[in-house]
Write a protein that holds these residues in place. Structure first.
Motif, PDB file in Angstrom:
ATOM      1  N   MET A 207      -7.054   7.486  -2.554  1.00 16.01           N
ATOM      2  CA  MET A 207      -8.211   6.899  -1.886  1.00 16.01           C
ATOM      3  C   MET A 207      -8.744   7.884  -0.855  1.00 16.01           C
ATOM      4  SD  MET A 207      -6.651   3.055  -1.396  1.00 16.01           S
ATOM      5  CE  MET A 207      -8.220   2.323  -0.950  1.00 16.01           C
ATOM      6  N   ARG A 208      -9.937   7.616  -0.374  1.00 13.74           N
ATOM      7  CA  ARG A 208     -10.559   8.520   0.596  1.00 13.74           C
ATOM      8  C   ARG A 208      -9.742   8.551   1.886  1.00 13.74           C
ATOM      9  NH1 ARG A 208     -15.565  10.320  -0.698  1.00 13.74           N
ATOM     10  NH2 ARG A 208     -16.647   9.270  -2.416  1.00 13.74           N
ATOM     11  N   ARG A 209      -9.628   9.753   2.422  1.00 15.58           N
ATOM     12  CA  ARG A 209      -8.844   9.944   3.634  1.00 15.58           C
ATOM     13  C   ARG A 209      -9.595   9.383   4.840  1.00 15.58           C
ATOM     14  NH1 ARG A 209      -4.870  13.668   5.135  1.00 15.58           N
ATOM     15  NH2 ARG A 209      -5.116  14.764   3.147  1.00 15.58           N
ATOM     16  N   SER A 210      -8.858   8.750   5.727  1.00 21.10           N
ATOM     17  CA  SER A 210      -9.407   8.252   6.985  1.00 21.10           C
ATOM     18  C   SER A 210      -8.567   8.815   8.114  1.00 21.10           C
ATOM     19  CB  SER A 210      -9.410   6.723   7.015  1.00 21.10           C
ATOM     20  OG  SER A 210      -9.882   6.250   8.254  1.00 21.10           O
ATOM     21  N   GLY A 211      -9.025   9.877   8.734  1.00 18.24           N
ATOM     22  CA  GLY A 211      -8.243  10.526   9.778  1.00 18.24           C
ATOM     23  C   GLY A 211      -7.015  11.193   9.188  1.00 18.24           C
ATOM     24  N   ASP A 212      -5.830  10.884   9.757  1.00 22.48           N
ATOM     25  CA  ASP A 212      -4.579  11.452   9.284  1.00 22.48           C
ATOM     26  C   ASP A 212      -3.860  10.566   8.283  1.00 22.48           C
ATOM     27  OD1 ASP A 212      -4.919  13.669  10.866  1.00 22.48           O
ATOM     28  OD2 ASP A 212      -3.803  12.839  12.564  1.00 22.48           O
ATOM     29  N   VAL A 213      -4.465   9.473   7.883  1.00 27.10           N
ATOM     30  CA  VAL A 213      -3.817   8.516   6.995  1.00 27.10           C
ATOM     31  C   VAL A 213      -4.365   8.673   5.586  1.00 27.10           C
ATOM     32  CG1 VAL A 213      -3.373   6.085   6.522  1.00 27.10           C
ATOM     33  CG2 VAL A 213      -3.440   6.900   8.879  1.00 27.10           C
ATOM     34  N   ARG A 214      -3.449   8.830   4.635  1.00 19.79           N
ATOM     35  CA  ARG A 214      -3.821   8.852   3.221  1.00 19.79           C
ATOM     36  C   ARG A 214      -3.324   7.577   2.562  1.00 19.79           C
ATOM     37  NH1 ARG A 214      -1.870  13.689  -0.038  1.00 19.79           N
ATOM     38  NH2 ARG A 214      -3.349  12.750  -1.491  1.00 19.79           N
TER      39      ARG A 214
ATOM     40  N   GLY B 132     -15.705  10.182   5.165  1.00 22.39           N
ATOM     41  CA  GLY B 132     -14.311   9.802   5.308  1.00 22.39           C
ATOM     42  C   GLY B 132     -13.342  10.845   4.800  1.00 22.39           C
ATOM     43  N   GLY B 133     -13.826  11.899   4.150  1.00 20.94           N
ATOM     44  CA  GLY B 133     -12.948  12.946   3.674  1.00 20.94           C
ATOM     45  C   GLY B 133     -12.457  12.669   2.264  1.00 20.94           C
TER      46      GLY B 133
ATOM     47  N   PRO C   2       0.800  -1.210   0.000  1.00 20.53           N
ATOM     48  CA  PRO C   2       0.000   0.000   0.000  1.00 20.53           C
ATOM     49  C   PRO C   2       0.834   1.260   0.000  1.00 20.53           C
ATOM     50  CG  PRO C   2      -0.031  -1.024   2.151  1.00 20.53           C
ATOM     51  CD  PRO C   2       0.696  -1.954   1.238  1.00 20.53           C
ATOM     52  N   THR C   3       0.293   2.298  -0.643  1.00 17.50           N
ATOM     53  CA  THR C   3       0.853   3.631  -0.559  1.00 17.50           C
ATOM     54  C   THR C   3       0.125   4.366   0.540  1.00 17.50           C
ATOM     55  OG1 THR C   3       1.411   3.720  -2.885  1.00 17.50           O
ATOM     56  CG2 THR C   3       1.123   5.826  -1.774  1.00 17.50           C
ATOM     57  N   LEU C   4       0.845   4.757   1.571  1.00 20.35           N
ATOM     58  CA  LEU C   4       0.223   5.391   2.723  1.00 20.35           C
ATOM     59  C   LEU C   4       0.941   6.686   3.034  1.00 20.35           C
ATOM     60  CD1 LEU C   4      -0.247   2.330   5.098  1.00 20.35           C
ATOM     61  CD2 LEU C   4      -1.964   3.402   3.660  1.00 20.35           C
ATOM     62  N   GLU C   5       0.188   7.638   3.514  1.00 22.64           N
ATOM     63  CA  GLU C   5       0.762   8.894   3.973  1.00 22.64           C
ATOM     64  C   GLU C   5       0.057   9.281   5.247  1.00 22.64           C
ATOM     65  OE1 GLU C   5       0.110  13.236   2.473  1.00 22.64           O
ATOM     66  OE2 GLU C   5       1.687  12.313   1.283  1.00 22.64           O
ATOM     67  N   LYS C   6       0.853   9.455   6.311  1.00 23.11           N
ATOM     68  CA  LYS C   6       0.284   9.826   7.598  1.00 23.11           C
ATOM     69  C   LYS C   6       0.780  11.199   7.959  1.00 23.11           C
ATOM     70  CE  LYS C   6      -0.394   8.280  12.354  1.00 23.11           C
ATOM     71  NZ  LYS C   6      -0.135   7.230  13.334  1.00 23.11           N
ATOM     72  N   THR C   7      -0.155  12.115   8.206  1.00 27.65           N
ATOM     73  CA  THR C   7       0.199  13.485   8.540  1.00 27.65           C
ATOM     74  C   THR C   7       0.083  13.691  10.031  1.00 27.65           C
ATOM     75  OG1 THR C   7      -2.076  14.200   8.223  1.00 27.65           O
ATOM     76  CG2 THR C   7      -0.626  14.305   6.324  1.00 27.65           C
ATOM     77  N   SER C   8       0.937  14.567  10.545  1.00 31.11           N
ATOM     78  CA  SER C   8       0.920  14.908  11.964  1.00 31.11           C
ATOM     79  C   SER C   8       1.037  16.403  12.102  1.00 31.11           C
ATOM     80  CB  SER C   8       2.072  14.203  12.687  1.00 31.11           C
ATOM     81  OG  SER C   8       3.313  14.624  12.164  1.00 31.11           O
TER      82      SER C   8
ATOM     83  N   GLY D 106      -3.546  -3.288  -2.548  1.00 31.17           N
ATOM     84  CA  GLY D 106      -4.430  -4.274  -3.136  1.00 31.17           C
ATOM     85  C   GLY D 106      -5.688  -4.367  -2.312  1.00 31.17           C
ATOM     86  N   ALA D 107      -6.827  -4.056  -2.930  1.00 31.25           N
ATOM     87  CA  ALA D 107      -8.098  -4.059  -2.210  1.00 31.25           C
ATOM     88  C   ALA D 107      -8.829  -5.352  -2.507  1.00 31.25           C
ATOM     89  CB  ALA D 107      -8.947  -2.866  -2.623  1.00 31.25           C
ATOM     90  N   GLY D 108      -9.231  -6.064  -1.492  1.00 30.89           N
ATOM     91  CA  GLY D 108      -9.928  -7.327  -1.677  1.00 30.89           C
ATOM     92  C   GLY D 108     -11.398  -7.128  -1.942  1.00 30.89           C
ATOM     93  N   ARG D 109     -12.064  -8.195  -2.281  1.00 32.28           N
ATOM     94  CA  ARG D 109     -13.482  -8.109  -2.602  1.00 32.28           C
ATOM     95  C   ARG D 109     -14.296  -7.750  -1.377  1.00 32.28           C
ATOM     96  NH1 ARG D 109     -17.246 -12.857  -5.254  1.00 32.28           N
ATOM     97  NH2 ARG D 109     -19.225 -11.762  -5.046  1.00 32.28           N
ATOM     98  N   ASP D 110     -13.866  -8.226  -0.192  1.00 33.80           N
ATOM     99  CA  ASP D 110     -14.635  -7.983   1.019  1.00 33.80           C
ATOM    100  C   ASP D 110     -14.239  -6.697   1.727  1.00 33.80           C
ATOM    101  OD1 ASP D 110     -15.920 -10.374   0.584  1.00 33.80           O
ATOM    102  OD2 ASP D 110     -14.404 -11.522   1.681  1.00 33.80           O
ATOM    103  N   ALA D 111     -13.466  -5.828   1.046  1.00 31.10           N
ATOM    104  CA  ALA D 111     -13.057  -4.569   1.677  1.00 31.10           C
ATOM    105  C   ALA D 111     -14.277  -3.709   1.933  1.00 31.10           C
ATOM    106  CB  ALA D 111     -12.074  -3.815   0.778  1.00 31.10           C
ATOM    107  N   ALA D 112     -14.294  -3.079   3.105  1.00 33.21           N
ATOM    108  CA  ALA D 112     -15.449  -2.261   3.478  1.00 33.21           C
ATOM    109  C   ALA D 112     -15.476  -0.996   2.648  1.00 33.21           C
ATOM    110  CB  ALA D 112     -15.363  -1.901   4.966  1.00 33.21           C
ATOM    111  N   ALA D 113     -16.666  -0.581   2.250  1.00 32.40           N
ATOM    112  CA  ALA D 113     -16.825   0.652   1.489  1.00 32.40           C
ATOM    113  C   ALA D 113     -16.554   1.841   2.388  1.00 32.40           C
ATOM    114  CB  ALA D 113     -18.250   0.734   0.928  1.00 32.40           C
TER     115      ALA D 113
END
Length: 221
Positions: free
Chosen positions: A133-140, A42-43, A12-18, A30-37
């Motif tokens: 992808m949609r932002r979740s908190g401080d994690v991109r 979520g930003g 995964p490509t992740l970016e966490k801001t502080s 890689g997103a699986g079939r059962d990944a939550a929408a």
């Protein structure tokens, strides 16, 4: 367009801001079939910015080499040594050639093109192969297009009647070309369209790309 085969998946490509800064990783998710929408709140996140290492290194080396050469020549002149031949030739050329000369115009045009290229690199984010992808908190998070194509291909192969499928993921559109060896082509197209639409939503992208599905019978030999 490339035929995406199952096998290697990316990280995964992740970016966490502080409060003091931000960090960006490299790779794909890689997103699986059962990944939550993603949740509606979520930003949203823009594209990742490229570090532009190669252009920065080239520009730095060119400037460093030119500055070092001029500094060496100036120091040699201060030490009562003759001026280097190339600098005398350059001074003569600048003194004798007019602005309308072809070489002068060509050099100016090249300088303008290089300057515009550097401005474009500085003002555009780059990383066109990474879908934010949609932002979740401080994690991109970002999803590489080959990884997204692999996930959607796996989803498409689960549709009854699909013999083979090629998926091409662009920034604004997903194109799927499938071959059906049984069932009605229109039914397979409808099921494939529904399966891929669900798969695109489950990827959790900031901007959901459009979908184009083509189904045909395999050619008879």
């Amino acid at each position: 367009m490339s035929d995406i085969e199952p096998g290697t998946r990316s990280a995964p490509t992740l970016e966490k801001t502080s409060g003091t800064g931000a960090g960006t990783g490299a790779g794909a998710a890689g997103a699986g079939r059962d990944a939550a929408a993603p949740e509606p709140d979520g930003g949203r996140a823009g594209r990742f910015w490229s570090t532009r290492r190669a252009p920065a290194i080239v520009v730095a080396l060119v400037l460093l080499g030119a500055a070092g050469l001029f500094l060496y020549d100036v120091a040699a002149v201060r030490a009562d040594r003759p001026v280097m031949r190339w600098r005398r030739w350059l001074a003569d050329q600048l003194a004798t050639r007019h602005l309308e000369h072809g070489w002068v115009i060509a050099g100016a045009a090249i300088a303008v093109v290089l300057g515009l290229w550097l401005l474009v690199l500085a003002l555009t984010p780059g990383l066109r192969g990474s879908l934010p992808m949609r932002r979740s908190g401080d994690v991109r998070a970002g999803l590489d297009r080959p990884a997204a194509a692999l996930v959607l291909r796996d989803r498409a192969m689960e549709v009854a009647g699909v013999q083979s499928v090629r998926v091409d993921v662009k920034r604004r559109r997903v194109k799927a070309r499938a071959q059906s060896h049984f069932r009605d082509v229109d039914e397979v197209r409808g099921d494939l369209d529904a399966a891929l639409s669900d798969g695109i939503r489950e990827l959790g992208l900031v901007r959901q790309p459009g979908l184009s599905v083509h189904v045909r019978r395999p050619s008879k030999r």
